[in-house]
Design an enzyme around this catalytic site. Structure first.
Site, PDB file in Angstrom:
ATOM      1  N   HIS A 281     -22.795 -41.658  28.935  1.00 17.88           N
ATOM      2  CA  HIS A 281     -22.471 -43.043  28.568  1.00 17.88           C
ATOM      3  C   HIS A 281     -21.390 -43.676  29.441  1.00 17.88           C
ATOM      4  O   HIS A 281     -21.051 -44.844  29.248  1.00 17.88           O
ATOM      5  CB  HIS A 281     -22.020 -43.097  27.107  1.00 17.88           C
ATOM      6  CG  HIS A 281     -20.643 -42.537  26.914  1.00 17.88           C
ATOM      7  ND1 HIS A 281     -20.380 -41.182  26.990  1.00 17.88           N
ATOM      8  CD2 HIS A 281     -19.459 -43.153  26.715  1.00 17.88           C
ATOM      9  CE1 HIS A 281     -19.076 -41.000  26.827  1.00 17.88           C
ATOM     10  NE2 HIS A 281     -18.496 -42.183  26.661  1.00 17.88           N
TER      11      HIS A 281
ATOM     12  N   HIS B 261     -18.152 -48.054  31.185  1.00 18.63           N
ATOM     13  CA  HIS B 261     -18.389 -47.444  29.870  1.00 18.63           C
ATOM     14  C   HIS B 261     -19.522 -48.203  29.193  1.00 18.63           C
ATOM     15  O   HIS B 261     -19.356 -49.351  28.796  1.00 18.63           O
ATOM     16  CB  HIS B 261     -17.105 -47.507  29.033  1.00 18.63           C
ATOM     17  CG  HIS B 261     -17.153 -46.666  27.805  1.00 18.63           C
ATOM     18  ND1 HIS B 261     -17.856 -47.039  26.673  1.00 18.63           N
ATOM     19  CD2 HIS B 261     -16.597 -45.464  27.537  1.00 18.63           C
ATOM     20  CE1 HIS B 261     -17.716 -46.098  25.753  1.00 18.63           C
ATOM     21  NE2 HIS B 261     -16.962 -45.135  26.257  1.00 18.63           N
TER      22      HIS B 261
END
Length: 162
Positions: free
Chosen positions: A66, A81
């Site tokens: 992620h 992110h």
């Protein structure tokens, strides 16, 4: 012994995905909005995959896929992110296209994202782009006034020497 002379040029960080650009302070997570990880900006993705916002070297690929960390030639560390609370997805919904140590260029594919899955299983799809070593104070980072980002085309943050 060879000496390299670097022209003082501004660092340009480009949009890693198409979407609406928002100030980092509006991200619904204090880790980002209170700049605990550093200065930054965020994009609410509208379409597409995550691409490199800079030229540099991959220094982090989260085991849960992620987040990607990139080191630029001038020493700036950037973290992309993808979504909020997406670590809990344990990598599902993400297909990483790069490896640690790999050199990347602006617009190069980093992560394929199943946005529908992320929308249904994570807190948010908002994607913060953070300069994790901005607190070292060597540069001044200026976020864009632009409201819409195009991958590899829209400069979202400019960094210049203080």
């Amino acid at each position: 012994m060879a000496f390299k002379f670097f022209k003082k040029q501004k660092l340009q960080i480009f949009a890693p995905i198409n979407g609406e650009i928002i100030p980092i302070e509006q991200v619904q997570d204090p880790v980002f909005s209170e700049k605990m990880m550093g200065e930054g900006i965020a994009v609410i993705p509208s379409e597409g995959n995550i691409c490199s916002p800079v030229e540099g070297t991959i220094i982090q690929v989260a085991p849960t896929k992620h987040a990607i960390g990139i080191l630029t030639e001038d020493g700036t560390e950037i973290l992309v992110h993808i979504g909020l609370e997406t670590v809990a997805l344990k990598g599902e919904g993400f297909t990483v296209a790069v490896n640690m140590g790999e050199k990347v260029s602006v617009g190069q594919l980093l992560v394929e994202v199943d946005w529908e899955f992320i929308k249904n299983h994570a807190k948010s799809i908002v994607t913060p782009i953070v300069i994790t070593n901005s607190n070292e104070g060597k540069k001044r980072y200026t976020p864009t006034e632009e409201k819409e980002g195009k991958v590899g085309k829209t400069v979202i943050i400019t960094g210049s020497e203080k």
